[in-house]
Design a protein around this motif. Sequence first.
Motif, PDB file in Angstrom:
ATOM      1  N   VAL A   6       1.442   2.415   7.204  1.00 56.75           N
ATOM      2  CA  VAL A   6       2.227   2.811   5.987  1.00 56.75           C
ATOM      3  C   VAL A   6       2.409   4.340   5.834  1.00 56.75           C
ATOM      4  O   VAL A   6       1.885   5.289   5.211  1.00 56.75           O
ATOM      5  N   THR A  42       9.185   7.211   4.036  1.00 52.53           N
ATOM      6  CA  THR A  42       9.947   6.612   4.681  1.00 52.53           C
ATOM      7  C   THR A  42      10.870   7.511   3.422  1.00 52.53           C
ATOM      8  O   THR A  42      11.075   6.967   2.162  1.00 52.53           O
ATOM      9  N   CYS A  55       8.344   5.915  -6.931  1.00 56.36           N
ATOM     10  CA  CYS A  55       8.660   4.362  -6.267  1.00 56.36           C
ATOM     11  C   CYS A  55      10.028   4.176  -7.049  1.00 56.36           C
ATOM     12  O   CYS A  55      10.849   4.120  -6.634  1.00 56.36           O
ATOM     13  N   GLY A 114      -1.830   4.402   2.104  1.00 60.38           N
ATOM     14  CA  GLY A 114      -2.294   3.292   3.881  1.00 60.38           C
ATOM     15  C   GLY A 114      -3.843   3.157   3.616  1.00 60.38           C
ATOM     16  O   GLY A 114      -4.936   2.642   4.372  1.00 60.38           O
ATOM     17  N   SER A 119      -5.036   5.114  11.685  1.00 62.22           N
ATOM     18  CA  SER A 119      -4.353   5.946  12.384  1.00 62.22           C
ATOM     19  C   SER A 119      -3.725   6.995  11.147  1.00 62.22           C
ATOM     20  O   SER A 119      -3.132   6.481  10.517  1.00 62.22           O
ATOM     21  N   GLU A 146       4.024  -3.282  -0.946  1.00 61.12           N
ATOM     22  CA  GLU A 146       3.010  -3.095  -1.816  1.00 61.12           C
ATOM     23  C   GLU A 146       3.620  -3.027  -2.775  1.00 61.12           C
ATOM     24  O   GLU A 146       4.257  -2.116  -3.313  1.00 61.12           O
ATOM     25  N   VAL A 160      -1.652   2.302   9.895  1.00 64.06           N
ATOM     26  CA  VAL A 160      -1.262   3.508  10.597  1.00 64.06           C
ATOM     27  C   VAL A 160      -0.544   3.775   9.783  1.00 64.06           C
ATOM     28  O   VAL A 160       0.677   3.865   9.190  1.00 64.06           O
ATOM     29  N   GLY A 161      -1.072   5.164   9.615  1.00 66.82           N
ATOM     30  CA  GLY A 161      -0.382   6.301   8.186  1.00 66.82           C
ATOM     31  C   GLY A 161      -1.598   5.949   6.885  1.00 66.82           C
ATOM     32  O   GLY A 161      -1.858   5.569   6.045  1.00 66.82           O
ATOM     33  N   LEU A 162      -2.761   7.192   6.691  1.00 61.62           N
ATOM     34  CA  LEU A 162      -3.777   6.513   5.543  1.00 61.62           C
ATOM     35  C   LEU A 162      -3.535   7.752   4.798  1.00 61.62           C
ATOM     36  O   LEU A 162      -4.211   8.892   4.142  1.00 61.62           O
ATOM     37  N   GLY A 163      -2.081   7.602   3.906  1.00 61.75           N
ATOM     38  CA  GLY A 163      -2.005   8.637   2.971  1.00 61.75           C
ATOM     39  C   GLY A 163      -2.502   7.890   1.753  1.00 61.75           C
ATOM     40  O   GLY A 163      -3.907   6.959   1.476  1.00 61.75           O
ATOM     41  N   VAL A 165      -1.444  10.827  11.988  1.00 62.70           N
ATOM     42  CA  VAL A 165      -1.279  11.296  12.672  1.00 62.70           C
ATOM     43  C   VAL A 165      -1.611  13.018  12.674  1.00 62.70           C
ATOM     44  O   VAL A 165      -2.148  14.363  13.405  1.00 62.70           O
TER      45      VAL A 165
END
Length: 460
Positions: free
Chosen positions: A85, A88, A272, A16, A33, A159, A10-13, A35
């Motif tokens: 993924v 945040t 990061c 992900g 998946s 990760e 969930v979250g294909l950035g 949005v």
Amino acid sequence: MTALPSVSVVGLGKLGACIAACFADKGFEVVGSDVSSHTVELVNQGRPPVTEPGLPEMLARSRGRLRATQDAGEAVHATDATFIVVPTPSNDEGGFSISYVIDAARSIGRALRDKKGYHLVVLTSTVLPGSTEYGMVPVLEQESGKRCGEDFGVCYSPEFIALGQVIRDFLNPEFLLIGEFDARSGEKLSAIYKSVCDNDPSVARMSLVNAELTKISVNAYVTMRISFANMVAALSEQLPGGDVDTVTGALGFDTRIGSRYLKGAVAYGGPCFPRDNQALAYLARQLGQKASLAEAVHAFNESTNQRLAERVLELVPEGGSVAVLGLSYKPDSNVIEEAAGFLLVRSLVEAGARVTVHDPMAMDAVRQVLGDSIAYASGVADAVQGKDVVVIANPDRAYAGLDLASIPRSTVVVDAWRMLRKQAAAAAAPNYIGLGLGEDNQRLARALAGMWTDPAGARS
Ligand SMILES: NC(=O)c1ccc[n+]([C@@H]2O[C@H](COP(=O)([O-])OP(=O)(O)OC[C@H]3O[C@@H](n4cnc5c(N)ncnc54)[C@H](O)[C@@H]3O)[C@@H](O)[C@H]2O)c1
């Protein structure tokens, strides 16, 4: 051989999409998946939704095993385990918002309500200690009407990847960090990773809260090392014949220290390091503990960016021109977030310099922020031509091949990574400045001698 479990992401950035592709490439049935309808469409066409080396080829190979949907619930229904993924984002005080995680958990929880059998939910996004157990798990339980540890499991497993090498890092991790709600959850996730990793990494299994602390501690520790090496570089530069590479090379022989991330070059940046370090400071303040160590690293890093800008501006004549080579936070990435090269360009523009930039991948990202205030070179040779100063701000291989002999002596080359130092030494190029290298000159020697001359002591 037992069948591989199916997984959803969930979250294909930036992270992900690569994780989903890696699982599919290793034979897992994967449902992604997101949005974003555009992202879902691209993945379903076998095209990458983000820029990352190796991803296009991997997606093309994985067609038939990877599909995407906007409906996270459908992805959960179709699979045995779900990786979350989603972003945040950092808040003003340095903490992380988990609002996207909670949104995703609501959809996943609702799907779990009528799903038969055990399901594992893995939170991969970077979060602060307590977020998984006291933020996400209650939402999953409430929406599903089921109990964590009985009907479904939960892990926190971030990760440690760098953009530009996400696929390599994901498939060959230094170690696997698994925070587990219970042993069953941790065992399931260990087994999944064993089927996907190319190497045989150590596995650190622990409670959710310890894993959350470990993730930001690892990155904050690395920022401290980078800053330490940058301090040594700044000192080396002020000593006659000072040489940061010689000093850090010897430091690296000491097994208590080791050599990685001890280069001494530009400030750390990217999506990061800065924010994980800030998050550790935020956590310390929240827990009533001293945050000064992480805060000092952050402040020192900012001063490293300022110092670079000041150093370059000293060399630029009134109304002069500068080329900055390398704008992303690291080679093979188009990300300019907190990147030293990009921040340098911004400072130079603010100071009134005429700036030309070059980067193999990040030109569009910079154009979106700085628009027509700077010039965009068509290639390295074009960027360098006729400039008063040329700065190499990241160690991209495109700049390692720069031929100093082709650059007129009226152009000063500032090499933050000292990639051309051998070439410069062989040619005795007077227009080369390798940062972290003290000139072998009398000014530095006099300053050093002055520090040890004590006129009062000499009289007694
Ligand atoms: N990018 C990195 O270098 C990196 C490295 C380590 C950890 N992380 C962490 O991984 C997380 C994700 O980072 P990223 O760089 O991949 O972010 P990103 O912004 O590139 O991608 C996030 C994706 O999540 C999607 N999304 C948002 N809410 C959603 C929802 N409710 N359901 C489904 N999809 C949703 C977005 O549309 C987007 O495609 C963050 O917590 C980040 O700190 C990132």
